[in-house]
Design a protein around this motif. Structure first.
Motif, short mmCIF file in Angstrom:
data_model
loop_
_atom_site.label_atom_id
_atom_site.label_comp_id
_atom_site.label_asym_id
_atom_site.label_seq_id
_atom_site.Cartn_x
_atom_site.Cartn_y
_atom_site.Cartn_z
N LEU A 1 0.89 -1.10 -0.02
CA LEU A 1 0.12 -0.03 -0.02
C LEU A 1 0.72 1.31 0.00
O LEU A 1 1.92 1.20 0.63
CB LEU A 1 -0.98 -0.02 1.28
CG LEU A 1 -1.77 -1.04 1.42
CD1 LEU A 1 -2.63 -1.00 2.74
CD2 LEU A 1 -2.59 -1.28 0.21
N ASP A 2 0.45 2.22 -0.67
CA ASP A 2 1.05 3.43 -0.74
C ASP A 2 0.60 4.36 0.77
O ASP A 2 -0.32 3.83 1.31
CB ASP A 2 0.84 4.34 -1.74
CG ASP A 2 -0.51 5.05 -2.03
OD1 ASP A 2 -1.35 4.70 -1.40
OD2 ASP A 2 -1.21 4.91 -3.50
N GLU B 1 -1.36 6.96 1.09
CA GLU B 1 -2.92 7.26 1.10
C GLU B 1 -3.62 6.03 1.45
O GLU B 1 -4.64 5.86 2.16
CB GLU B 1 -3.36 7.70 0.01
CG GLU B 1 -4.79 8.32 -0.05
CD GLU B 1 -5.09 8.99 -1.43
OE1 GLU B 1 -6.40 9.13 -1.65
OE2 GLU B 1 -4.26 9.55 -2.14
N GLN B 2 -3.29 4.92 0.87
CA GLN B 2 -4.01 3.70 0.93
C GLN B 2 -3.76 3.06 2.41
O GLN B 2 -4.50 2.46 3.01
CB GLN B 2 -3.42 2.56 0.10
CG GLN B 2 -3.88 2.81 -1.55
CD GLN B 2 -3.03 1.81 -2.49
OE1 GLN B 2 -1.93 1.30 -2.25
NE2 GLN B 2 -3.70 1.59 -3.42
N GLU C 1 -6.05 5.01 4.69
CA GLU C 1 -7.42 4.46 4.43
C GLU C 1 -7.62 3.06 5.22
O GLU C 1 -8.66 2.80 5.80
CB GLU C 1 -7.80 4.27 2.75
CG GLU C 1 -7.98 5.72 2.31
CD GLU C 1 -8.11 5.25 0.78
OE1 GLU C 1 -8.33 4.13 0.47
OE2 GLU C 1 -8.42 6.40 0.05
N LEU C 2 -6.95 1.98 5.10
CA LEU C 2 -6.74 0.84 5.78
C LEU C 2 -6.86 1.02 7.22
O LEU C 2 -7.64 0.35 7.93
CB LEU C 2 -5.58 0.07 5.45
CG LEU C 2 -5.47 -1.35 6.04
CD1 LEU C 2 -5.08 -2.45 4.96
CD2 LEU C 2 -4.60 -1.35 7.22
#
Length: 251
Positions: free
Chosen positions: A86-87, A89-90, A93-94
């Protein structure tokens, strides 16, 4: 099973680590190996305690499970998602959608009401204002504080403040609640009430990971893991004396 019956859906573990490692200041004289090859699997709906004394690595493991830090080696899958893929931002969100945090110090904003404190994470998720208030009221009702939404933290007892913090952690409906010494600032009776609430949340489908140094608190969990010098060991049937010895606690 007939040909027309679909096969059962197998859910991945909500938390799975494989040979997880964390080294601070690697290659220097100040190098500290905080985690050594940690393997951990936690299924949906479990209540798991991770205990150990200061310096054992349990806080480091908590930070990695909560996606607040990154491992030096190994793999971490949260609800089947490889976190390393994941980057930024991801990852945010997680963390927002999968993990609710509950801390010893409550971390409530003093100028906000209980309802406003609980609703705050929904602002980051861009949930419409009217929906925020409704969901916050539902979350407060779920922890037994339906009639305390207008009260500020200073007008609530310690146990009520921790319930507000739990409601806030639940507001995005995450599968995992990560609780770091959640009863540390509470008296024994109130602490028992909070632990009973965690058990009820597990029955309702949440997963609770409890970080503690106290064997009596850990005894409320379904499973107990003990950190020793950066290594994670799973206890058998819970025995307070064994857990105390493992965690370096004098009975």
């Amino acid at each position: 099973m007939s040909a027309s019956t679909p096969p059962p859906v197998v859910r991945p573990p909500v938390i799975e680590t494989r040979a997880l490692e964390k080294v601070y200041s690697a290659g220097t004289e100040a190098e500290v190996v905080a985690l050594k090859g940690v393997d951990l699997t936690i299924a949906h709906g479990e209540f798991v305690a991770i205990m150990g004394p200061s310096g054992s690595g349990k806080s480091t493991l908590m930070n990695l499970i909560g996606c607040l830090d990154t491992p030096t080696g190994g793999q971490y899958l949260c609800d089947g998602i490889d976190v390393a893929t994941l980057d930024r931002e991801q990852l945010a969100e997680l963390r927002r959608d999968k993990i609710g945090f509950v801390f010893q110090g409550f971390n409530l904003l003093p100028r906000m009401s209980a309802l406003e404190n609980v609703a705050m994470p929904l602002g980051y998720a861009r949930v419409p204002h009217d929906e925020r208030a409704g969901r916050a009221r539902d979350a407060l009702a779920a922890v037994g504080l339906a009639n305390r939404g207008g009260h500020r933290p200073s007008e609530l007892s310690g146990g009520q403040q921790q319930r507000v913090a739990i409601a806030r952690a639940l507001i995005n409906r995450p599968p995992v609640l990560l609780a770091d010494e959640p009863t540390g600032a509470l008296d024994t009776k109130t602490g028992e009430e909070i632990l009973a609430l965690f058990k009820r949340l597990c029955v309702e489908g949440h997963t609770v990971v409890l970080i503690t140094h106290d064997p009596d608190i850990a005894a409320h969990a379904d499973r107990t893991m003990v950190m020793r010098d950066g290594e994670l060991h799973e206890e058998g049937p819970f025995d307070t004396r064994i857990a105390q010895a493992s965690a370096g606690v004098t009975p």
